[in-house]
Design a protein around this motif. Structure first.
Motif, PDB file in Angstrom:
ATOM      1  N   ASP A   1     -45.657   6.991 -42.963  1.00 34.35           N
ATOM      2  CA  ASP A   1     -44.291   6.803 -43.668  1.00 34.35           C
ATOM      3  C   ASP A   1     -43.882   5.384 -43.756  1.00 34.35           C
ATOM      4  O   ASP A   1     -43.270   4.989 -42.633  1.00 34.35           O
ATOM      5  CB  ASP A   1     -43.109   7.796 -42.766  1.00 34.35           C
ATOM      6  N   ILE A   2     -44.451   4.651 -44.488  1.00 41.31           N
ATOM      7  CA  ILE A   2     -44.483   3.318 -44.655  1.00 41.31           C
ATOM      8  C   ILE A   2     -44.062   3.187 -46.205  1.00 41.31           C
ATOM      9  O   ILE A   2     -44.765   3.710 -47.173  1.00 41.31           O
ATOM     10  CB  ILE A   2     -45.495   2.488 -44.467  1.00 41.31           C
ATOM     11  N   PRO A   3     -43.124   2.520 -46.767  1.00 35.61           N
ATOM     12  CA  PRO A   3     -42.969   2.247 -48.233  1.00 35.61           C
ATOM     13  C   PRO A   3     -44.327   2.202 -49.132  1.00 35.61           C
ATOM     14  O   PRO A   3     -45.401   1.349 -48.618  1.00 35.61           O
ATOM     15  CB  PRO A   3     -42.322   0.881 -48.386  1.00 35.61           C
ATOM     16  N   PRO A   4     -44.519   3.002 -50.055  1.00 32.84           N
ATOM     17  CA  PRO A   4     -45.716   2.677 -50.827  1.00 32.84           C
ATOM     18  C   PRO A   4     -46.079   1.487 -51.208  1.00 32.84           C
ATOM     19  O   PRO A   4     -47.486   1.162 -50.986  1.00 32.84           O
ATOM     20  CB  PRO A   4     -45.532   3.704 -51.948  1.00 32.84           C
ATOM     21  N   ALA A   5     -45.333   0.619 -51.583  1.00 34.90           N
ATOM     22  CA  ALA A   5     -45.939  -0.843 -52.003  1.00 34.90           C
ATOM     23  C   ALA A   5     -46.350  -1.437 -50.803  1.00 34.90           C
ATOM     24  O   ALA A   5     -47.226  -2.409 -50.932  1.00 34.90           O
ATOM     25  CB  ALA A   5     -44.527  -1.592 -52.228  1.00 34.90           C
ATOM     26  N   THR A   6     -46.070  -1.264 -49.670  1.00 32.91           N
ATOM     27  CA  THR A   6     -46.632  -1.969 -48.534  1.00 32.91           C
ATOM     28  C   THR A   6     -47.920  -1.331 -48.085  1.00 32.91           C
ATOM     29  O   THR A   6     -48.919  -2.019 -47.973  1.00 32.91           O
ATOM     30  CB  THR A   6     -45.749  -1.668 -47.085  1.00 32.91           C
ATOM     31  N   LEU A   7     -48.017  -0.037 -48.241  1.00 29.60           N
ATOM     32  CA  LEU A   7     -49.646   0.600 -48.120  1.00 29.60           C
ATOM     33  C   LEU A   7     -50.391   0.022 -48.914  1.00 29.60           C
ATOM     34  O   LEU A   7     -51.692  -0.658 -48.819  1.00 29.60           O
ATOM     35  CB  LEU A   7     -49.212   2.027 -48.257  1.00 29.60           C
ATOM     36  N   ALA A   8     -49.882  -0.005 -50.353  1.00 29.31           N
ATOM     37  CA  ALA A   8     -51.072  -0.511 -51.532  1.00 29.31           C
ATOM     38  C   ALA A   8     -51.255  -1.964 -51.208  1.00 29.31           C
ATOM     39  O   ALA A   8     -52.249  -2.266 -51.591  1.00 29.31           O
ATOM     40  CB  ALA A   8     -50.409  -0.369 -52.860  1.00 29.31           C
ATOM     41  N   GLY A   9     -50.407  -2.942 -50.892  1.00 23.83           N
ATOM     42  CA  GLY A   9     -50.412  -4.250 -50.648  1.00 23.83           C
ATOM     43  C   GLY A   9     -51.462  -4.338 -49.873  1.00 23.83           C
ATOM     44  O   GLY A   9     -52.187  -5.440 -49.662  1.00 23.83           O
ATOM     45  N   TYR A  10     -51.283  -3.637 -48.399  1.00 25.41           N
ATOM     46  CA  TYR A  10     -52.066  -3.811 -47.518  1.00 25.41           C
ATOM     47  C   TYR A  10     -53.577  -3.519 -47.735  1.00 25.41           C
ATOM     48  O   TYR A  10     -54.654  -4.325 -47.215  1.00 25.41           O
ATOM     49  CB  TYR A  10     -51.655  -2.733 -46.253  1.00 25.41           C
ATOM     50  N   ILE A  11     -53.856  -2.392 -48.424  1.00 24.17           N
ATOM     51  CA  ILE A  11     -55.063  -2.104 -48.769  1.00 24.17           C
ATOM     52  C   ILE A  11     -55.798  -3.173 -49.805  1.00 24.17           C
ATOM     53  O   ILE A  11     -56.898  -3.909 -49.439  1.00 24.17           O
ATOM     54  CB  ILE A  11     -55.383  -0.768 -49.612  1.00 24.17           C
TER      55      ILE A  11
ATOM     56  N   MET B   1     -50.230   6.087 -53.604  1.00 19.16           N
ATOM     57  CA  MET B   1     -49.679   6.122 -52.063  1.00 19.16           C
ATOM     58  C   MET B   1     -48.629   7.283 -51.877  1.00 19.16           C
ATOM     59  O   MET B   1     -48.455   7.990 -50.950  1.00 19.16           O
ATOM     60  CB  MET B   1     -49.248   4.535 -51.716  1.00 19.16           C
ATOM     61  N   ALA B   2     -47.506   7.242 -52.845  1.00 23.00           N
ATOM     62  CA  ALA B   2     -46.466   8.378 -52.769  1.00 23.00           C
ATOM     63  C   ALA B   2     -47.093   9.591 -52.804  1.00 23.00           C
ATOM     64  O   ALA B   2     -46.929  10.593 -52.033  1.00 23.00           O
ATOM     65  CB  ALA B   2     -45.500   8.059 -53.878  1.00 23.00           C
ATOM     66  N   GLY B   3     -48.126   9.973 -53.532  1.00 24.14           N
ATOM     67  CA  GLY B   3     -48.858  11.125 -53.586  1.00 24.14           C
ATOM     68  C   GLY B   3     -49.335  11.600 -52.353  1.00 24.14           C
ATOM     69  O   GLY B   3     -49.642  12.486 -51.956  1.00 24.14           O
ATOM     70  N   GLY B   4     -50.031  10.421 -51.726  1.00 28.62           N
ATOM     71  CA  GLY B   4     -51.080  10.834 -50.371  1.00 28.62           C
ATOM     72  C   GLY B   4     -49.925  10.829 -49.212  1.00 28.62           C
ATOM     73  O   GLY B   4     -50.132  11.753 -48.497  1.00 28.62           O
TER      74      GLY B   4
END
Length: 189
Positions: A143-153, A132-135
């Motif tokens: 621009d949302i914390p990577p943990a939130t993006l990964a958790g949402y997916i 997510m950080a690489g994306g």
């Protein structure tokens, strides 16, 4: 005494099945019966029921890592890597109903401390956060914390497919594509 790894796997599979069916009310005797081993022999592999439950978590984490983390760095661009992760996650959850139910149960009702949970899933968490950080670094993701993006997916895919299983028909290629696209659109910039 050398322990049989196949017997250990049978015990963990039996424990996982009974945890999904009965929660923590499953007894060691029931696990032993399901695994086809003597109750006392479980203690050759696990010190306690809690230790066996940790083993179920660790086994699940290993399977997830094996399915979602590529063996070698991919030369693909960030978008392709994220889409591969999304498709692999969909397939991982869809392929095995029992495993999906176990994953849902263990993530919804943690049977170990949050610190242990974090440590057990540290490898896949590091990978998904890096992805997510690489994306984000490539300007692709919100621009949302990577943990939130990964958790949402992960949560979105698990929950969608949990309810989709009410339909006895197989998941179609079109449904798989639509779910991947929805997942992408939810996190894309």
């Amino acid at each position: 005494m050398e322990l049989d790894p196949i017997r250990r796997e049978r015990i963990l599979a039996a424990a996982a099945k009974l945890i999904v069916a009965n929660g923590l009310q499953c007894s060691m005797a029931a696990v032993a019966e399901e695994a086809g081993v003597a109750t006392g022999s479980i203690y050759n592999y696990f010190k306690s029921k809690d230790d066996m439950i940790r083993g179920v978590y660790a086994q699940l984490a290993d399977v997830i890592c094996g399915r979602l983390i590529p063996e070698a760095d991919s030369p693909d661009d960030a978008k392709a890597r994220i889409f591969r992760y999304i498709f692999d996650y969909i397939d991982f959850i869809w392929e095995d109903r029992e495993r999906a139910m176990l994953f849902e149960y263990l993530s919804s009702v943690p049977l170990i401390s949050m610190q242990e949970l974090s440590q057990t899933f540290a490898t896949i968490n590091r990978y998904s956060l890096g992805l997510m950080a690489g994306g984000q670094h490539a300007g692709l993701l919100a621009d949302i914390p990577p943990a939130t993006l990964a958790g949402y997916i992960g949560g979105g895919i698990r929950n969608t497919l949990k309810w989709r299983r009410a339909d006895p028909d197989p998941l179609t290629a079109n449904e798989r594509e639509e779910l991947a696209l929805m997942s992408w659109k939810a996190i894309a910039k």
